[in-house]
Design a protein around this motif. Sequence first.
Motif, short mmCIF file in Angstrom:
data_model
loop_
_atom_site.label_atom_id
_atom_site.label_comp_id
_atom_site.label_asym_id
_atom_site.label_seq_id
_atom_site.Cartn_x
_atom_site.Cartn_y
_atom_site.Cartn_z
N VAL A 149 0.83 -1.21 0.00
CA VAL A 149 0.00 0.00 0.00
C VAL A 149 0.87 1.26 0.00
O VAL A 149 1.78 1.40 0.81
CB VAL A 149 -0.94 0.03 1.23
CG1 VAL A 149 -1.94 1.18 1.09
CG2 VAL A 149 -1.68 -1.29 1.39
N TYR A 150 0.57 2.13 -0.92
CA TYR A 150 1.22 3.44 -1.00
C TYR A 150 0.23 4.47 -0.44
O TYR A 150 -0.82 4.70 -1.05
CB TYR A 150 1.57 3.79 -2.45
CG TYR A 150 2.56 2.79 -3.04
CD1 TYR A 150 3.91 3.09 -3.09
CD2 TYR A 150 2.14 1.55 -3.50
CE1 TYR A 150 4.82 2.17 -3.59
CE2 TYR A 150 3.04 0.63 -4.00
CZ TYR A 150 4.38 0.95 -4.04
OH TYR A 150 5.28 0.03 -4.53
N PHE A 151 0.56 5.00 0.71
CA PHE A 151 -0.34 5.96 1.35
C PHE A 151 0.01 7.36 0.88
O PHE A 151 1.20 7.72 0.81
CB PHE A 151 -0.20 5.88 2.87
CG PHE A 151 -0.62 4.54 3.43
CD1 PHE A 151 -1.96 4.27 3.65
CD2 PHE A 151 0.31 3.56 3.70
CE1 PHE A 151 -2.36 3.03 4.14
CE2 PHE A 151 -0.07 2.32 4.20
CZ PHE A 151 -1.42 2.06 4.41
N GLN A 152 -1.00 8.14 0.62
CA GLN A 152 -0.74 9.52 0.19
C GLN A 152 0.00 10.24 1.32
O GLN A 152 -0.44 10.24 2.47
CB GLN A 152 -2.08 10.22 -0.11
CG GLN A 152 -1.94 11.48 -0.92
CD GLN A 152 -3.27 12.21 -1.09
OE1 GLN A 152 -4.33 11.67 -0.75
NE2 GLN A 152 -3.21 13.42 -1.59
N GLY A 153 1.13 10.83 0.98
CA GLY A 153 2.02 11.39 2.00
C GLY A 153 1.34 12.35 2.96
O GLY A 153 1.53 12.28 4.17
N HIS A 154 0.51 13.23 2.41
CA HIS A 154 -0.09 14.26 3.26
C HIS A 154 -1.20 13.73 4.15
O HIS A 154 -1.72 14.45 4.99
CB HIS A 154 -0.59 15.42 2.40
CG HIS A 154 0.56 16.16 1.79
ND1 HIS A 154 1.20 15.68 0.67
CD2 HIS A 154 1.21 17.27 2.17
CE1 HIS A 154 2.19 16.48 0.37
NE2 HIS A 154 2.23 17.45 1.26
N LYS A 237 -2.34 -7.62 -3.65
CA LYS A 237 -2.76 -6.47 -4.45
C LYS A 237 -1.87 -5.29 -4.11
O LYS A 237 -1.33 -5.21 -3.00
CB LYS A 237 -4.20 -6.08 -4.12
CG LYS A 237 -5.22 -7.13 -4.48
CD LYS A 237 -5.77 -6.91 -5.87
CE LYS A 237 -6.83 -7.93 -6.22
NZ LYS A 237 -6.89 -8.20 -7.66
N LEU A 238 -1.77 -4.38 -5.04
CA LEU A 238 -1.07 -3.12 -4.77
C LEU A 238 -2.09 -2.01 -4.80
O LEU A 238 -2.85 -1.89 -5.77
CB LEU A 238 0.01 -2.85 -5.81
CG LEU A 238 1.18 -3.83 -5.78
CD1 LEU A 238 0.98 -4.92 -6.79
CD2 LEU A 238 2.47 -3.11 -6.02
N TRP A 239 -2.11 -1.23 -3.75
CA TRP A 239 -3.03 -0.10 -3.66
C TRP A 239 -2.23 1.18 -3.59
O TRP A 239 -1.34 1.31 -2.73
CB TRP A 239 -3.86 -0.20 -2.38
CG TRP A 239 -4.78 -1.37 -2.29
CD1 TRP A 239 -4.44 -2.67 -2.05
CD2 TRP A 239 -6.21 -1.35 -2.40
NE1 TRP A 239 -5.57 -3.45 -2.01
CE2 TRP A 239 -6.67 -2.67 -2.22
CE3 TRP A 239 -7.14 -0.32 -2.63
CZ2 TRP A 239 -8.02 -3.00 -2.27
CZ3 TRP A 239 -8.49 -0.66 -2.67
CH2 TRP A 239 -8.93 -1.98 -2.50
N ALA A 240 -2.53 2.10 -4.46
CA ALA A 240 -1.86 3.40 -4.35
C ALA A 240 -2.92 4.48 -4.16
O ALA A 240 -3.85 4.60 -4.97
CB ALA A 240 -1.04 3.68 -5.60
N PHE A 241 -2.79 5.20 -3.07
CA PHE A 241 -3.70 6.32 -2.78
C PHE A 241 -2.99 7.60 -3.19
O PHE A 241 -1.88 7.86 -2.72
CB PHE A 241 -4.03 6.36 -1.28
CG PHE A 241 -4.88 5.20 -0.83
CD1 PHE A 241 -6.26 5.32 -0.77
CD2 PHE A 241 -4.31 3.99 -0.47
CE1 PHE A 241 -7.07 4.25 -0.36
CE2 PHE A 241 -5.10 2.92 -0.07
CZ PHE A 241 -6.48 3.05 -0.01
N LEU A 242 -3.63 8.38 -4.03
CA LEU A 242 -2.97 9.61 -4.47
C LEU A 242 -3.96 10.76 -4.59
O LEU A 242 -5.17 10.57 -4.49
CB LEU A 242 -2.21 9.39 -5.78
CG LEU A 242 -2.87 8.64 -6.90
CD1 LEU A 242 -2.42 9.23 -8.23
CD2 LEU A 242 -2.42 7.18 -6.88
#
Length: 900
Positions: A149-154, A237-242
């Motif tokens: 999981v890629y969490f949105q930095g902010h 799964k790969l999840w990217a939040f952007l």
Amino acid sequence: MNVEKKDIYDSHSGGADRTRGGNGDKWSESLQSVFELALENQGPERTARLLEKLAGQLRAAPQDARRFNTPYLNTIPPEQQAPFPGDRDIERRIKSYIRWNAMAMVVKANSTTNVGGHISTFASSATLYEVAFNHFLRGRTEKFPGDIVYFQGHAAPGMYARAFLEGRLDERHLQNFRQELAEGGGLSSYPHPYLMPEFWQFPTVSMGLGPILSLYQARFNRYLQARNLVKWTEEPKLWAFLGDGECDEPETLGAITLAARENLDNLIWVINCNLQRLDGPVRGNGKIIQELEGLFRGAGWNVIKVIWGTDWDELLARDKSGLLLQRMEEAVDGDYQKYSVEPGSYTRKHFFGKYPELLGLVNHLTDEQIHKLLRGGHDARKMFAAYKAATEHKGWPTVILAKTVKGYGLGEAGEGRNISHQQKKMNEKELREFRERFKIPVSDDVIAETPFFRPPPDSPEIKYLLERRRALGGFLPERTVVAAPLDVPSLDYFAEFFKASSSEASTTMAFVRLVSVLLRHKGISRHLVPIIPDEARTFGLDALFKDIGIYSSKGQLYDPVDSKSLLYYHEAKDGQILEEGITEAGSMASFIAAATSYATHGVPMVPFYIYYSMFGPQRVGDLFWLAGDIRAKGFLLGATAGRTTLNGEGLQHQDGHSLLHASTIPTCLPYDPAFAYELAVIIADGLRRMYIEGEDIFYYLSLYNENYSMPPMPPGIEDGILKGLYRFKPGPDGQKHKAHIFGSGPIINSALKAQEILAERYNVSADVWSATSYKLLRTDAIRCQRWNMLHPTQPLKKSYVEELLAKEQGVFVAVSDNIRTVPDQIAPWVPGGLTTLGTDGFGRSDTRARLRRFFEIDAESTVIATLYALAEKGQVERQTVEDAIKDLGVDPEKIQPQII
Ligand SMILES: Cc1ncc(C[n+]2csc(CCOP(=O)(O)OP(=O)(O)O)c2C)c(N)n1
Ligand SMILES: [Mg+2]
């Protein structure tokens, strides 16, 4: 084509009966019935083809500017929406507490410091995360590697606030948000694995890097499976939040076709479309969701729009005229932003009120209710249905475009406002409103202190939250490293590089040879990942095509034109080379995926990413920096390095400064080897340090394309190679003057030739040293200097370079194919100072000899610099220097290469 009935509905109509406009009812109905007839009689595949053909005619029409768009509606119509299986009330309460704590940590930190932080990003995306955490994101278990999981930095405060409720962080951590040096430690501003190695896995806050990493990581997961390096019963799964603003970064969108081409249905992107970025609206005059939909559909993604919350379903169903959709389509994002800021009366008047018929639709609603009509991204039921559809989708990656309000819940403190992103403080009134809105049990007397709130461990909320995480395999984010050391070859394995070469070779050729030698080593061979952005033939890496193949998920569906040649373009399903095409950013993303495989998958991989040196850190420096943060391990090879060694290519290609860039990355070891044996020693030691000792470091090596004889390795110099400097060839005895010339890369040959001239003509004995790494010498020197400064009464420590040069007499000169700042790094610790020669200024096309004279790094220029250094010390006459300039044929009035 594998098209199911449902797909056709999804992609073309969003529910055909919801797309009518004006008197289109009849047309819509007729088309619908023809469509259904076709489906029944012809089947889905043929119907899809027929429709495509018709749509093609429509697209050919010049006025059709929206050919990749569906109506401005949810992609999943209510009748196809999966039911929400969770407990909505409990989940809402959990979410509210997380909202509160995320806000409180920022407000608290900024009440006594100026460390900053962001409230509004998470405020807009809380539902996106909570539904995912409670129902979809799977942690690592013994049987399952865990979703990535890629969490949105902010949105980091939201992740910390959740970990607080989970009991993974305590109040002290939250209290010290962005105060990492506070007693007891604190929390990093954004996701930084370097700073929080047990928590964060992937840095994301430099916009665009998370998205591109996720694309290449998804493909790398497939690569690992194809090469049998991982065996999963179920694929993660790969999840990217952007963010929607983040989509303006070329790194975000520049490589999305890869995911469709590679059928990466393991990848899900969730774009938080709050319509705002930092300064204002993302597309005030248009619709970011529609723009992104068009782009992603064009790129072959499955697009799920979640625009409207459940409250709108009923309005849409009651709107028989199609006017509501028309109005939704007309309003631009700037309008929608305004509707979130203004009271419901404004929306009634300006949105619904534009058409009197629409006003009737909302007669039964109060202004307050109109204001609260939810956007899709704030509706857990809509988000659940979207996530479920995304996780079940097969064949292509999915992007979810979720419409939200930036700063949701902040009210006048920032909801939907242009200042929202920068909002870090809230006054007492605003805090009270926030508390009322989300029903946070915090009393009046303490509210001004924004206390954190965590229900007791046996409360239904905490029990529910923990149970959900247990069911999904464990907590996220979490970084655990379980990789076993690799069986890497020891130094003697590289013995062939320690002998003199039988013919002339370049360090690039030596490197390619070294890779093929490594490929024969049982322990490490399978773990090597050669990565190349379309330059294999330039560097001679095409020699590997046949043996190890180029990875392609499809194998090779065609007979390559050069199939009969030894170096044919050989693609294979289990190919080992990642041939990325012309994308340095993509190649770096692949490098990072491989370089972190030890942590992400517990499978250490050894990436060798070789590329055109000029297009390294200069082109994708932010990814180099991220490689440090993410604790990458591997080798970066800047080939065709050297402002003069790569001679014909000219200004845009000739690199003389990558070493300096690389020197700025704290975990990067930059080397500038001159000889094949240096290369072997450095790589052998790197393998040991990274894959046995477990150091989180990576290497940057300059490689050159100039051929010359590779000498045998002198005895006892391994330590010097690794530390950055050793004496390669002492000058002759019996000369009057003494000098030392540090050479690097192929320019060591200028030093060696200068050594001869100085001895023959000027009575100077010059020792030639090979300077393999100025950065490492400097870091060591700084470390000692600092220690001495802070321990002033203790015996002095001496750095390696000081120790090494302490007893040397004479002057010191450095020459390389890089700008002078590279050797200048050690000048303060060289006895009597260091005269540096280098390639400052723009490169240009010409022969190597002429370029080296132009930049004054050839043998003659090196002689002059050495004599001048001696003259400065009063050891030779200035006239001798003047004579030498004349005798050696150097024009003192020639153009100066440095410009400003
Ligand atoms: C490469 C880069 N450029 C600029 C920034 C500064 N920055 C941080 S957040 C932000 C706006 C983000 O907007 P969006 O992606 O829409 O996220 P939101 O907070 O709205 O969810 C900007 C410009 C950054 N972090 N990275
Ligand atoms: Mg935004």
